[in-house]
Write a protein that holds these residues in place. Structure first.
Motif, PDB file in Angstrom:
ATOM      1  N   GLU A   1       0.827  -1.207   0.000  1.00 23.04           N
ATOM      2  CA  GLU A   1       0.000   0.000   0.000  1.00 23.04           C
ATOM      3  C   GLU A   1       0.864   1.262   0.000  1.00 23.04           C
ATOM      4  OE1 GLU A   1      -2.584  -0.570   3.339  1.00 23.04           O
ATOM      5  OE2 GLU A   1      -3.979  -1.844   2.194  1.00 23.04           O
ATOM      6  N   ALA A   2       1.983   1.234   0.727  1.00 18.59           N
ATOM      7  CA  ALA A   2       2.887   2.380   0.728  1.00 18.59           C
ATOM      8  C   ALA A   2       3.462   2.608  -0.663  1.00 18.59           C
ATOM      9  CB  ALA A   2       4.013   2.159   1.733  1.00 18.59           C
ATOM     10  N   ALA A   3       3.800   1.522  -1.358  1.00 16.30           N
ATOM     11  CA  ALA A   3       4.329   1.645  -2.716  1.00 16.30           C
ATOM     12  C   ALA A   3       3.290   2.266  -3.645  1.00 16.30           C
ATOM     13  CB  ALA A   3       4.755   0.273  -3.223  1.00 16.30           C
ATOM     14  N   GLY A   4       2.044   1.821  -3.536  1.00 19.05           N
ATOM     15  CA  GLY A   4       0.983   2.387  -4.367  1.00 19.05           C
ATOM     16  C   GLY A   4       0.797   3.871  -4.121  1.00 19.05           C
ATOM     17  N   ARG A   5       0.814   4.273  -2.858  1.00 21.96           N
ATOM     18  CA  ARG A   5       0.647   5.700  -2.533  1.00 21.96           C
ATOM     19  C   ARG A   5       1.839   6.520  -3.007  1.00 21.96           C
ATOM     20  NH1 ARG A   5      -1.471   3.360   2.293  1.00 21.96           N
ATOM     21  NH2 ARG A   5       0.548   3.612   3.309  1.00 21.96           N
ATOM     22  N   ALA A   6       3.040   5.956  -2.924  1.00 20.55           N
ATOM     23  CA  ALA A   6       4.235   6.683  -3.368  1.00 20.55           C
ATOM     24  C   ALA A   6       4.186   6.964  -4.866  1.00 20.55           C
ATOM     25  CB  ALA A   6       5.496   5.883  -3.019  1.00 20.55           C
ATOM     26  N   VAL A   7       3.741   5.969  -5.638  1.00 18.13           N
ATOM     27  CA  VAL A   7       3.633   6.170  -7.091  1.00 18.13           C
ATOM     28  C   VAL A   7       2.544   7.184  -7.399  1.00 18.13           C
ATOM     29  CG1 VAL A   7       3.145   5.039  -9.294  1.00 18.13           C
ATOM     30  CG2 VAL A   7       4.519   3.858  -7.578  1.00 18.13           C
TER      31      VAL A   7
ATOM     32  N   LEU B   1      11.392   0.984  -5.984  1.00 15.24           N
ATOM     33  CA  LEU B   1      10.563   1.471  -4.882  1.00 15.24           C
ATOM     34  C   LEU B   1      11.185   0.979  -3.581  1.00 15.24           C
ATOM     35  CD1 LEU B   1       7.049   0.751  -6.395  1.00 15.24           C
ATOM     36  CD2 LEU B   1       8.018   3.012  -5.958  1.00 15.24           C
ATOM     37  N   LEU B   2      11.617   1.899  -2.734  1.00 12.90           N
ATOM     38  CA  LEU B   2      12.210   1.554  -1.449  1.00 12.90           C
ATOM     39  C   LEU B   2      11.148   1.650  -0.360  1.00 12.90           C
ATOM     40  CD1 LEU B   2      15.690   3.350  -1.263  1.00 12.90           C
ATOM     41  CD2 LEU B   2      15.206   0.954  -1.777  1.00 12.90           C
ATOM     42  N   VAL B   3      11.147   0.687   0.547  1.00 15.01           N
ATOM     43  CA  VAL B   3      10.193   0.674   1.658  1.00 15.01           C
ATOM     44  C   VAL B   3      10.965   0.727   2.970  1.00 15.01           C
ATOM     45  CG1 VAL B   3       8.316  -0.589   2.762  1.00 15.01           C
ATOM     46  CG2 VAL B   3       8.601  -0.717   0.276  1.00 15.01           C
ATOM     47  N   ARG B   4      10.573   1.656   3.849  1.00 15.64           N
ATOM     48  CA  ARG B   4      11.188   1.728   5.181  1.00 15.64           C
ATOM     49  C   ARG B   4      10.590   0.646   6.071  1.00 15.64           C
ATOM     50  NH1 ARG B   4      13.997   6.502   6.396  1.00 15.64           N
ATOM     51  NH2 ARG B   4      13.569   8.278   5.021  1.00 15.64           N
TER      52      ARG B   4
ATOM     53  N   SER C   1       0.350 -12.734  -4.749  1.00 16.50           N
ATOM     54  CA  SER C   1      -1.006 -13.123  -5.137  1.00 16.50           C
ATOM     55  C   SER C   1      -1.719 -11.993  -5.866  1.00 16.50           C
ATOM     56  CB  SER C   1      -1.811 -13.511  -3.885  1.00 16.50           C
ATOM     57  OG  SER C   1      -2.020 -12.357  -3.072  1.00 16.50           O
ATOM     58  N   ARG C   2      -2.847 -12.334  -6.456  1.00 18.74           N
ATOM     59  CA  ARG C   2      -3.687 -11.302  -7.076  1.00 18.74           C
ATOM     60  C   ARG C   2      -4.162 -10.302  -6.027  1.00 18.74           C
ATOM     61  NH1 ARG C   2      -7.648 -14.008 -11.657  1.00 18.74           N
ATOM     62  NH2 ARG C   2      -5.986 -14.816 -13.017  1.00 18.74           N
ATOM     63  N   CYS C   3      -4.385 -10.805  -4.823  1.00 19.12           N
ATOM     64  CA  CYS C   3      -4.804  -9.919  -3.735  1.00 19.12           C
ATOM     65  C   CYS C   3      -3.693  -8.911  -3.416  1.00 19.12           C
ATOM     66  CB  CYS C   3      -5.139 -10.752  -2.505  1.00 19.12           C
ATOM     67  SG  CYS C   3      -5.756  -9.780  -1.110  1.00 19.12           S
ATOM     68  N   ASP C   4      -2.438  -9.365  -3.391  1.00 22.22           N
ATOM     69  CA  ASP C   4      -1.299  -8.465  -3.173  1.00 22.22           C
ATOM     70  C   ASP C   4      -1.269  -7.379  -4.249  1.00 22.22           C
ATOM     71  OD1 ASP C   4      -0.272  -9.780  -0.930  1.00 22.22           O
ATOM     72  OD2 ASP C   4       0.952 -11.145  -2.145  1.00 22.22           O
ATOM     73  N   ARG C   5      -1.389  -7.814  -5.482  1.00 22.69           N
ATOM     74  CA  ARG C   5      -1.314  -6.876  -6.598  1.00 22.69           C
ATOM     75  C   ARG C   5      -2.472  -5.881  -6.553  1.00 22.69           C
ATOM     76  NH1 ARG C   5      -1.433 -11.180 -11.108  1.00 22.69           N
ATOM     77  NH2 ARG C   5      -1.635  -9.370 -12.483  1.00 22.69           N
ATOM     78  N   ARG C   6      -3.645  -6.369  -6.171  1.00 19.16           N
ATOM     79  CA  ARG C   6      -4.820  -5.503  -6.088  1.00 19.16           C
ATOM     80  C   ARG C   6      -4.653  -4.463  -4.982  1.00 19.16           C
ATOM     81  NH1 ARG C   6     -10.053  -5.233  -7.694  1.00 19.16           N
ATOM     82  NH2 ARG C   6     -11.623  -4.578  -6.173  1.00 19.16           N
ATOM     83  N   ARG C   7      -4.033  -4.861  -3.883  1.00 21.17           N
ATOM     84  CA  ARG C   7      -3.820  -3.915  -2.778  1.00 21.17           C
ATOM     85  C   ARG C   7      -2.984  -2.720  -3.234  1.00 21.17           C
ATOM     86  NH1 ARG C   7      -3.265  -8.547   1.377  1.00 21.17           N
ATOM     87  NH2 ARG C   7      -5.243  -8.391   2.486  1.00 21.17           N
ATOM     88  N   LEU C   8      -1.946  -2.991  -3.997  1.00 25.44           N
ATOM     89  CA  LEU C   8      -1.108  -1.894  -4.485  1.00 25.44           C
ATOM     90  C   LEU C   8      -1.919  -0.968  -5.389  1.00 25.44           C
ATOM     91  CD1 LEU C   8       2.551  -2.123  -5.692  1.00 25.44           C
ATOM     92  CD2 LEU C   8       0.875  -0.792  -6.969  1.00 25.44           C
TER      93      LEU C   8
ATOM     94  N   ALA D   1      -4.457   1.111  -3.419  1.00 20.85           N
ATOM     95  CA  ALA D   1      -3.787   2.175  -2.666  1.00 20.85           C
ATOM     96  C   ALA D   1      -3.418   3.323  -3.594  1.00 20.85           C
ATOM     97  CB  ALA D   1      -2.544   1.630  -1.970  1.00 20.85           C
ATOM     98  N   TYR D   2      -3.016   3.000  -4.808  1.00 18.76           N
ATOM     99  CA  TYR D   2      -2.708   4.032  -5.801  1.00 18.76           C
ATOM    100  C   TYR D   2      -3.965   4.827  -6.145  1.00 18.76           C
ATOM    101  CZ  TYR D   2      -1.575   6.216 -10.243  1.00 18.76           C
ATOM    102  OH  TYR D   2      -1.413   7.136 -11.257  1.00 18.76           O
TER     103      TYR D   2
END
Length: 202
Positions: free
Chosen positions: A85-91, A109-112, A161-168, A171-172
């Motif tokens: 979700e952080a990656a999606g928001r960053a983009v 994409l770097l994640v803290r 998973s598709r769920c992982d990809r959908r979360r990003l 979030a975007y």
């Protein structure tokens, strides 16, 4: 870089490309986009109008790229969801600032680890289209990022998973949603690109 890397190695025609990346990074930082703080350049003239260069930024501690985070965090881990979700928001912040990334994928994409904040790397070739990004440009960028998630599974066996990809993607998008027509068109395009890329990855 790219297709010419085998011929040119780390040489470029002059210092313009390095200066462009420095300007873009400074501009995005001023606009509130989370990128590593640019400090300067080292450019070495090689001859015949060519140069090699190094982009200098302030060190970012306690981070890993999104691919590393997904390899480390098992499915179902809350940290995995937070990283996506952080990656999606960053983009989204990058795009809302008017920037089109030239090579958007999981390693850029770097994640803290401590805060879940995400930063965008590698602004070489990034540009600011007049009037900002169109919806098609935004869609193409997100599809490229989604392909890199699929590639991570194909190349390394990391379960995404598709769920992982959908979360990003969600979030975007935030509160925004595409029309039914747009969604159908983008899905057809994305499936075709995925099928072609899968052949190359294998």
């Amino acid at each position: 870089g790219g297709l010419l890397r085998g011929l040119a190695g780390d040489l470029f025609p002059g210092a313009g490309r390095f200066l462009h990346e420095l300007r873009v990074a400074a501009d995005l930082l001023a606009r509130g986009v989370r990128v590593p703080e640019p400090l300067g350049l080292v450019v070495e003239a090689v001859g015949a109008g060519t140069a090699r260069g190094w982009f200098l930024s302030r060190e970012v501690e306690g981070v890993e790229d999104l691919g590393e985070a997904l390899r480390r965090l098992p499915p179902g881990d809350p940290g995995r969801r937070a990283a996506l979700e952080a990656a999606g928001r960053a983009v989204r912040r990058l795009h809302d600032a008017g920037a089109l990334h030239a090579d958007l994928h999981v390693k850029n994409l770097l994640v803290r680890r401590c805060t879940g904040e995400a930063l965008v790397l590698d602004l070489d070739g990034a540009k600011f289209p007049p009037g900002g990004l169109t919806r098609e440009q935004r869609s193409t960028q997100i599809q490229r990022l989604d392909r890199s998630l699929v590639k991570l599974t194909v190349r390394t066996g990391t379960p995404v998973s598709r769920c992982d990809r959908r979360r990003l993607v969600l979030a975007y998008m935030g509160e925004e949603r595409p029309t039914t027509e747009e969604s159908a068109r983008w899905r057809r395009k994305h499936r075709a690109h995925l099928a072609r890329h899968r052949l190359g990855w294998r």
